[in-house]
Write an enzyme that holds these catalytic residues in place. Sequence first.
Site: not given
Ligand code: ADP
Ligand code: MG
Length: 417
Positions: A49, A217, A374, A397
């Site tokens: 960063r 989710k 993230g 975020g």
């Molecule tokens: P980002 O930070 O890139 O926006 P998210 O925070 O939405 O991504 O999602 C990341 C999380 O999703 C990770 O911790 C990962 O373990 C979880 N994840 C991905 N696939 C699954 C799954 N099939 N079941 C449970 N958790 C999952």
């Molecule tokens: Mg995340």
Amino acid sequence: MSTVPEPAPGGQAAKKSVRDVDVRGKRVLVRVDFNVPLDPAGQVTDDSRIRAALPTIQYLIGQDAKTILCSHLGRPKGAPVEGLRLAPASRRLAELLNRPVAQARDCVGPDVQSQVDHMKPGDVLMLENLRFHPQEEANDPDFARQLAALADVYVNDAFGSAHRAHASTAGVVQFGRQGAAELPAVAGFLMQQELDALGGALHNPEHPFAAVIGGAKVSSKLGVLAHLLDKVDVLVIGGGMANTFLKAQGYEVGSSLLETDLTPTARDLLAKAQAANVKVLLPVDVVVTEGKVAADAPHHTADLGSIGMNEAIVDIGQMTIEVFGAELLTCQTILWNGPMGIFEMQPFAEGTIAIAEALAEATRNGSTTVVGGGDSVAALEVAGLTDAVSHVSTGGGASLEFLEGKTLPGVALLDEK
Ligand code: ADP
Ligand code: MG
């Protein structure tokens, strides 16, 4: 000269950058994101960063500006916390710049004001953690005015904090201009790069344009999905959130992460995609664990329709990897947010790493590839492919909110070109 506004990043007119204002010899307050990880000994363990802010800082030094940096670090909850002082970051910055960086004991007040008064052109001063004052997160007008009073020009180079309306990202412009003669507010180079990359993908993509959306989710990505639907040609859905879509299509997903109440929403999104002529790709096979979700759990690849009641989906399968990868390689612009599986557990990282590799290959072939979020950025790092894509967003975020089409206060308040 044309009066037509430039293409609009984030739905707004193009913003002025630090290059568009006169900073020579001036006091320039730069909001940076030096929220870096520290080890127990107070050493910066990842300086990316700080490195990301170097182009703006070096430019200002080159312009003989008086560069005043401000940032938050961690969550001190409105009071000084010894372990959250910015000195380790300013020491690291001094090493990277190979010149002295003065460290202030506070971010406002008479001592800081006098330190600023004594600055010479080319000097760099790091203010203390903004969040030692509760007024920072409260966007307190008086506090914001005190920050603004330190400067002749305000530069926001902290994209990762731009979705928050805090004193250093919003109030400094909102309130700092009241009474002040003039306080130009412009984007730093990192901010500019983020707006160009994310805004370019959203508003001016080369087609075909694919979005790969994953993560845990659906609920956390509904805004992104809705906003992207009328922009993309291809929507690739993986990760835990795909389960709810599979369920909506009538497949059993066993003990997988599922948001049952959102199956109608998922069905609705699929119908909207079809109406908008968006090609939706969902997993055609998946990796499931048996009994529990753990790195050492027994697992196998399952076709849809053959998932047992006590099995949980933890990654996309090999066939899916091939289908997703082949589709992405036909696309000119790819936006990726959200891992394809529980990539933190090494046996279930394959799908996510394969997507990272597909983006890297597409980039080599001349496509524009943008990664935000993230965990997605962390996964890209695990795959060792951070430098293999066109743009990696520094804002978790903030990039999500940008992709949802929300107005980021820290961006909206900057001067338009
Ligand atoms: P980002 O930070 O890139 O926006 P998210 O925070 O939405 O991504 O999602 C990341 C999380 O999703 C990770 O911790 C990962 O373990 C979880 N994840 C991905 N696939 C699954 C799954 N099939 N079941 C449970 N958790 C999952
Ligand atoms: Mg995340």
